[in-house]
Write an enzyme that holds these catalytic residues in place. Structure first.
Site, PDB file in Angstrom:
ATOM      1  N   ASP A   1       1.250  -1.487   0.161  1.00 20.02           N
ATOM      2  CA  ASP A   1       0.228   0.119  -0.104  1.00 20.02           C
ATOM      3  C   ASP A   1       0.929   0.741   0.464  1.00 20.02           C
ATOM      4  O   ASP A   1       0.812   2.326  -0.983  1.00 20.02           O
ATOM      5  CB  ASP A   1      -1.162   0.292   0.923  1.00 20.02           C
ATOM      6  CG  ASP A   1      -1.488  -1.141   1.019  1.00 20.02           C
ATOM      7  OD1 ASP A   1      -2.249  -1.235   1.407  1.00 20.02           O
ATOM      8  OD2 ASP A   1      -0.937  -2.353   1.748  1.00 20.02           O
TER       9      ASP A   1
ATOM     10  N   GLU B   1      -5.181   7.846   0.351  1.00 25.04           N
ATOM     11  CA  GLU B   1      -5.661   6.887   1.020  1.00 25.04           C
ATOM     12  C   GLU B   1      -4.440   6.786   2.680  1.00 25.04           C
ATOM     13  O   GLU B   1      -5.046   7.103   3.842  1.00 25.04           O
ATOM     14  CB  GLU B   1      -5.339   5.379   1.274  1.00 25.04           C
ATOM     15  CG  GLU B   1      -6.643   4.738   2.437  1.00 25.04           C
ATOM     16  CD  GLU B   1      -6.799   3.550   2.300  1.00 25.04           C
ATOM     17  OE1 GLU B   1      -7.122   2.345   1.326  1.00 25.04           O
ATOM     18  OE2 GLU B   1      -7.150   2.765   3.245  1.00 25.04           O
TER      19      GLU B   1
ATOM     20  N   LEU C   1      -3.639   0.277  -3.510  1.00 26.04           N
ATOM     21  CA  LEU C   1      -4.333  -0.876  -2.651  1.00 26.04           C
ATOM     22  C   LEU C   1      -6.180  -0.943  -2.223  1.00 26.04           C
ATOM     23  O   LEU C   1      -5.675  -0.808  -1.703  1.00 26.04           O
ATOM     24  CB  LEU C   1      -2.956  -1.943  -2.048  1.00 26.04           C
ATOM     25  CG  LEU C   1      -3.148  -3.225  -2.476  1.00 26.04           C
ATOM     26  CD1 LEU C   1      -1.968  -3.158  -2.432  1.00 26.04           C
ATOM     27  CD2 LEU C   1      -4.324  -4.097  -1.841  1.00 26.04           C
TER      28      LEU C   1
ATOM     29  N   THR D   1      -7.121  -4.578   1.295  1.00 26.46           N
ATOM     30  CA  THR D   1      -5.616  -5.014   1.637  1.00 26.46           C
ATOM     31  C   THR D   1      -5.687  -6.287   3.093  1.00 26.46           C
ATOM     32  O   THR D   1      -5.145  -7.138   2.352  1.00 26.46           O
ATOM     33  CB  THR D   1      -4.949  -3.707   2.252  1.00 26.46           C
ATOM     34  OG1 THR D   1      -5.305  -2.621   2.284  1.00 26.46           O
ATOM     35  CG2 THR D   1      -4.294  -4.053   3.457  1.00 26.46           C
TER      36      THR D   1
ATOM     37  N   GLY E   1     -12.803  -5.622  -1.529  1.00 31.51           N
ATOM     38  CA  GLY E   1     -12.085  -4.642  -2.097  1.00 31.51           C
ATOM     39  C   GLY E   1     -13.667  -3.648  -3.307  1.00 31.51           C
ATOM     40  O   GLY E   1     -15.062  -4.788  -3.520  1.00 31.51           O
TER      41      GLY E   1
END
Ligand code: AMP
Ligand code: MG
Ligand code: MG
Length: 320
Positions: A50, A73, A119, A122, A220
């Site tokens: 990430d 993020e 990403l 996660t 996701g």
């Protein structure tokens, strides 16, 4: 061609190239095997993949578009030195060949906010559910999600052929979406996708309320919207305050580019101006068709949980 293309087309074109590079970064971290997992909060993980993917995406886009606001993020050290060879400067030629929709052809730097989820998925990444992972780069113009890139770094990973791994889906409202195979969703079914790892009682109640014939629990926001645009599910229902702007901006733009709808649980559009709260506190509902039917099926007591609180002064914001 690159220098003369409208700003939005250049940003999407760069984002396609950058997302592919971020996919390579993610695969490299996993191959080396040390994920460097950090717990950001309850049920909220961050890995070196990430962090590295975000460094690559934000620094690459910032170098090419220094006046555009970009939010990622992960909270990383902004003074950290990033090597030049870690940055992507290519642009995707297929995007640049296309004609920008008229209404977006004069968009300026100030109008744009880019939302980056380096990403998405996660939790699933850390347990090897690799096809749930996506890289999300969403482009909002005057607060509306208009362009998006969804890169799926482990698409086809079961084939164990590095050269055929990964795919990039991108779209712009008014131009359409590219990079995936469409099938018509089955008519006599109502397949609902929702979270795999962030469920609550309300999340489950909302899914049950829309009368699913099957429930697909996967990770996701990007991955779930991919299932929608490919016609594999009929709706994505997430009655939770857990999703953030970087989770929905790119998927929303791609979904809207093919005529679908992503809104909050009350049916209101999600806004993406630079100063909006990061949380999607009103939940997420995404459909390919029949959005109103799904909204009407959500019981009032669930909707009530997602109505913004009246202001502390008790005037409910109704004055003026
Ligand atoms: P999921 O469908 O659970 O994979 O969630 C979609 C996206 O929203 C992912 O990026 C999650 O990390 C995020 N998300 C959803 N619910 C929560 C939560 N309760 N806490 C933190 N992140 C969440
Ligand atoms: Mg995410
Ligand atoms: Mg993420």
């Amino acid at each position: 061609m690159a220098a003369t293309a409208p700003l939005l087309m250049r940003i999407i074109s760069s984002s396609v190239a950058v997302s592919k590079r971020a996919g390579t970064v993610i695969r490299n971290v996993l191959r080396k095997g040390d994920l460097g997992i950090v717990e950001k909060g309850k049920n909220d993980l961050q890995t070196e993949a990430d962090r590295s993917a975000q460094r690559c995406i934000i620094a690459s886009l910032h170098r090419q578009f220094p006046k555009v606001a970009i939010f990622g993020e992960e909270q990383l050290d902004p003074t950290e030195k990033i090597e030049d060879d870690f940055l992507e400067s290519d642009m995707d030629e297929e995007v640049l060949k296309m004609t920008c929709p008229e209404n977006l052809s004069n968009v300026q730097d100030d109008d744009i906010v880019i939302w980056v989820d380096p990403l998405d998925g996660t939790s699933e990444f850390t347990i090897g559910l690799l096809d749930h992972v996506t890289v999300l780069i969403g482009v909002a113009v005057k607060g509306k999600a208009v362009g998006g890139v969804i890169y799926q770094p482990y698409y086809n990973y079961q084939l164990e052929d590095e050269n055929n791994m990964g795919r990039c889906i991108w779209g712009i409202i008014g131009l359409g979406a590219y990079g995936f195979g469409k099938q018509m969703p089955t008519k006599d079914q109502n397949i609902i996708t929702t979270t795999r790892s962030h469920s609550t009682r309300t999340v489950t109640e909302a899914v049950e309320a829309v009368e699913p014939t099957e429930v697909v629990r996967v990770g996701g926001a990007g991955h779930k919207v991919l299932l929608l645009i490919e016609g594999k599910v009929h709706a994505y229902v997430f009655a939770s305050k857990g999703c953030k702007k970087w989770d929905t901006c790119a998927p929303e733009a791609v979904l809207h580019a093919i005529g679908g709808t992503l809104s909050d649980m009350l049916g209101n559009p999600i806004l993406y101006h630079r100063d909006v709260p990061r949380k999607n506190s009103e939940g997420v509902l995404a459909t390919l068709a029949n959005h109103e039917w799904y909204l009407n099926k959500i019981p009032e007591d669930i909707k009530q949980e997602f109505r913004p609180e009246p202001s502390a002064s008790g005037d409910g914001g109704s004055k003026n």
